[in-house]
Scaffold this motif. Sequence first.
Motif, short mmCIF file in Angstrom:
data_model
loop_
_atom_site.label_atom_id
_atom_site.label_comp_id
_atom_site.label_asym_id
_atom_site.label_seq_id
_atom_site.Cartn_x
_atom_site.Cartn_y
_atom_site.Cartn_z
N ALA A 175 0.83 -1.20 0.00
CA ALA A 175 0.00 0.00 0.00
C ALA A 175 0.87 1.25 0.00
CB ALA A 175 -0.92 -0.01 1.21
N GLN A 176 1.93 1.25 0.78
CA GLN A 176 2.85 2.38 0.82
C GLN A 176 3.52 2.57 -0.53
OE1 GLN A 176 3.24 4.54 3.28
NE2 GLN A 176 4.76 5.72 2.15
N ARG A 177 3.91 1.47 -1.14
CA ARG A 177 4.55 1.53 -2.46
C ARG A 177 3.58 2.11 -3.50
NH1 ARG A 177 6.87 -3.97 -4.27
NH2 ARG A 177 8.09 -3.62 -2.38
N ALA A 178 2.32 1.70 -3.42
CA ALA A 178 1.31 2.21 -4.36
C ALA A 178 1.09 3.71 -4.14
CB ALA A 178 0.01 1.44 -4.19
N ARG A 179 1.06 4.14 -2.89
CA ARG A 179 0.91 5.57 -2.59
C ARG A 179 2.09 6.38 -3.12
NH1 ARG A 179 -1.44 4.01 2.76
NH2 ARG A 179 0.74 3.78 3.35
N ASN A 180 3.29 5.84 -2.90
CA ASN A 180 4.50 6.54 -3.38
C ASN A 180 4.52 6.61 -4.90
OD1 ASN A 180 5.40 6.95 -0.80
ND2 ASN A 180 6.81 5.22 -0.80
N LYS A 181 4.13 5.53 -5.55
CA LYS A 181 4.11 5.50 -7.01
C LYS A 181 3.09 6.50 -7.53
CE LYS A 181 3.91 2.16 -10.77
NZ LYS A 181 3.66 0.75 -11.10
N LYS A 182 1.93 6.57 -6.89
CA LYS A 182 0.89 7.50 -7.28
C LYS A 182 1.36 8.94 -7.05
CE LYS A 182 -4.02 8.32 -6.47
NZ LYS A 182 -5.17 7.92 -5.65
#
Length: 71
Positions: A58-65
């Motif tokens: 989830a953190q990785r997806a937020r950072n990517k976004k």
Amino acid sequence: MCFGYLSTPQIVLIRLETSILILFILLIFYYTIQRWMFIQKRRISFERAKQHRAEMLAQRARNKKHYHNLS
């Protein structure tokens, strides 16, 4: 008179066999509980690892976004 010499060892033998049987049952019970606790410990660790991995994703997806919005 001979009866006393035969009955005493038989009584002692029966008590010894009973004690050994009780010990064996207690050992089986102990190791069963120990195995169950080990399995529960592994299950809890696995659930924590799954939760940690989900948080990382989830953190990785937020950072990517976030980086995608900056570009």
